[in-house]
Design an enzyme around this catalytic site. Structure first.
Site, PDB file in Angstrom:
ATOM      1  N   CYS A  94     101.295  16.585  63.938  1.00 51.69           N
ATOM      2  CA  CYS A  94     102.108  17.195  64.986  1.00 51.69           C
ATOM      3  C   CYS A  94     101.636  18.620  65.255  1.00 51.69           C
ATOM      4  O   CYS A  94     101.459  19.406  64.318  1.00 51.69           O
ATOM      5  CB  CYS A  94     103.566  17.182  64.536  1.00 51.69           C
ATOM      6  SG  CYS A  94     104.661  18.244  65.468  1.00 51.69           S
ATOM      7  N   HIS A  96     103.269  20.959  66.538  1.00 52.38           N
ATOM      8  CA  HIS A  96     104.350  21.937  66.402  1.00 52.38           C
ATOM      9  C   HIS A  96     104.567  22.376  64.959  1.00 52.38           C
ATOM     10  O   HIS A  96     104.897  23.541  64.704  1.00 52.38           O
ATOM     11  CB  HIS A  96     105.657  21.357  66.957  1.00 52.38           C
ATOM     12  CG  HIS A  96     105.560  20.986  68.394  1.00 52.38           C
ATOM     13  ND1 HIS A  96     106.084  19.812  68.910  1.00 52.38           N
ATOM     14  CD2 HIS A  96     104.968  21.617  69.437  1.00 52.38           C
ATOM     15  CE1 HIS A  96     105.846  19.752  70.206  1.00 52.38           C
ATOM     16  NE2 HIS A  96     105.166  20.829  70.551  1.00 52.38           N
ATOM     17  N   HIS A  97     104.405  21.439  64.001  1.00 54.31           N
ATOM     18  CA  HIS A  97     104.662  21.776  62.603  1.00 54.31           C
ATOM     19  C   HIS A  97     103.487  21.436  61.688  1.00 54.31           C
ATOM     20  O   HIS A  97     103.547  21.710  60.488  1.00 54.31           O
ATOM     21  CB  HIS A  97     105.909  21.041  62.104  1.00 54.31           C
ATOM     22  CG  HIS A  97     107.143  21.351  62.899  1.00 54.31           C
ATOM     23  ND1 HIS A  97     107.604  20.515  63.900  1.00 54.31           N
ATOM     24  CD2 HIS A  97     107.984  22.405  62.858  1.00 54.31           C
ATOM     25  CE1 HIS A  97     108.699  21.043  64.437  1.00 54.31           C
ATOM     26  NE2 HIS A  97     108.943  22.187  63.841  1.00 54.31           N
ATOM     27  N   CYS A 165     107.740  15.293  61.003  1.00 61.75           N
ATOM     28  CA  CYS A 165     108.523  16.481  61.353  1.00 61.75           C
ATOM     29  C   CYS A 165     109.989  16.115  61.574  1.00 61.75           C
ATOM     30  O   CYS A 165     110.867  16.983  61.495  1.00 61.75           O
ATOM     31  CB  CYS A 165     107.962  17.175  62.588  1.00 61.75           C
ATOM     32  SG  CYS A 165     107.887  16.136  64.066  1.00 61.75           S
TER      33      CYS A 165
END
Length: 207
Positions: A94, A96-97, A165
Site C-alpha cells: 500500500c 499510504h502505509h 493496512c
C-alpha cells in the site's frame, strides 16, 4: 515504456537515488524510532537485509510491462474469443502505509489477430504489483498496458485483495476483501461481454 520506469545497471545511473549505505542508515533510524537498538546482535545485519529485500519487493520500478508484453503471436488459427488467465497471485504494498497487499488478479482480453504468451500476462501483473500501489490504480495499469501493447478488441481485469493496512492497523478488520474491475473496448461497451467475463470466473469456482 512506463514514464516512471527506467532500467539501470548501477545505482549511480539513477539521478538522486540514495546509495545503499544511505538506505541502510535510514533503516537504522527507523529501528531507533520504534525503540530498538540497531547495534544489538540480532539487528546488526537487519538494515542490509531490508535494503536487499526492497530491491526485490519493489523491482517493478525497474521493469517495463510494455517490454514484457511486446512479444506476440499471430498464428492463432482464427481464434477471436476470450482469452483469460485467472487466479494470478500477487503481493504488493500500500502506498499510504507501505504494508502488504495480497491477492489475485483475473485478466482477460478479446484478441484481434494477435495473442500474448500467457506467462507475459502474469509477469505484467507482477511488475505493477512490485511498486507502491493502490488497488484501483494497479487494476487500471494492468488493463492499459495490455490495451496499449496488444491492441485487442477489449480488456477486462478484476482484482480481489486483502489489505494489511485494514487488518493490522486502523479499523483492524481481518478478512475484509476489496474487489476492483476495469473494462476497455468491447468489455466496456457491451454488458454481455462483461457478463461473459464474470460468468467464466464464477463458472470455475468462487472468486
Amino acid at each position: 515504456m512506463d514514464a516512471v520506469v527506467k532500467k539501470f545497471a548501477r545505482e549511480d545511473d539513477v539521478p538522486h537515488q540514495p546509495t545503499k549505505k544511505e538506505a541502510e542508515d535510514a533503516v537504522r533510524t527507523l529501528l531507533r524510532y520504534i525503540g530498538e537498538d540497531p547495534d544489538r546482535e540480532g539487528l546488526l545485519d537487519t538494515p542490509a537485509r531490508v535494503v536487499k529485500s526492497y530491491r526485490e519487493l519493489f523491482s517493478g520500478y525497474h521493469d517495463s510491462a510494455e517490454e514484457v508484453l511486446g512479444r506476440m503471436f499471430e498464428e492463432v488459427a482464427g481464434y477471436d474469443d476470450i482469452v483469460m488467465v485467472r487466479d494470478i497471485p500477487f503481493f504488493s504494498h500500500c502506498e499510504h502505509h507501505m504494508v502488504p497487499i495480497m491477492g489475485k488478479a483475473h485478466v482477460a482480453y478479446l484478441p484481434d489477430g494477435r495473442v500474448l504468451g500467457l506467462s507475459k500476462i502474469a509477469r505484467a501483473v507482477d511488475i505493477f504489483a512490485k511498486r507502491l500501489q493502490t488497488q484501483e490504480a494497479m487494476t487500471a495499469q494492468i488493463a492499459k498496458a495490455i490495451d496499449d501493447t496488444l491492441r485487442p478488441r477489449g480488456v477486462a481485469v478484476l482484482i480481489e485483495a486483502d489489505h494489511m493496512c485494514m487488518a493490522m492497523r486502523g479499523v483492524k478488520k481481518l478478512g475484509a476483501s476489496t474487489m476492483t474491475t476495469t473494462f476497455t473496448g468491447a468489455f466496456k461497451k457491451d454488458p454481455r461481454e462483461q457478463a461473459r467475463f464474470m460468468s467464466m470466473l464464477r463458472g470455475y469456482g468462487p472468486l
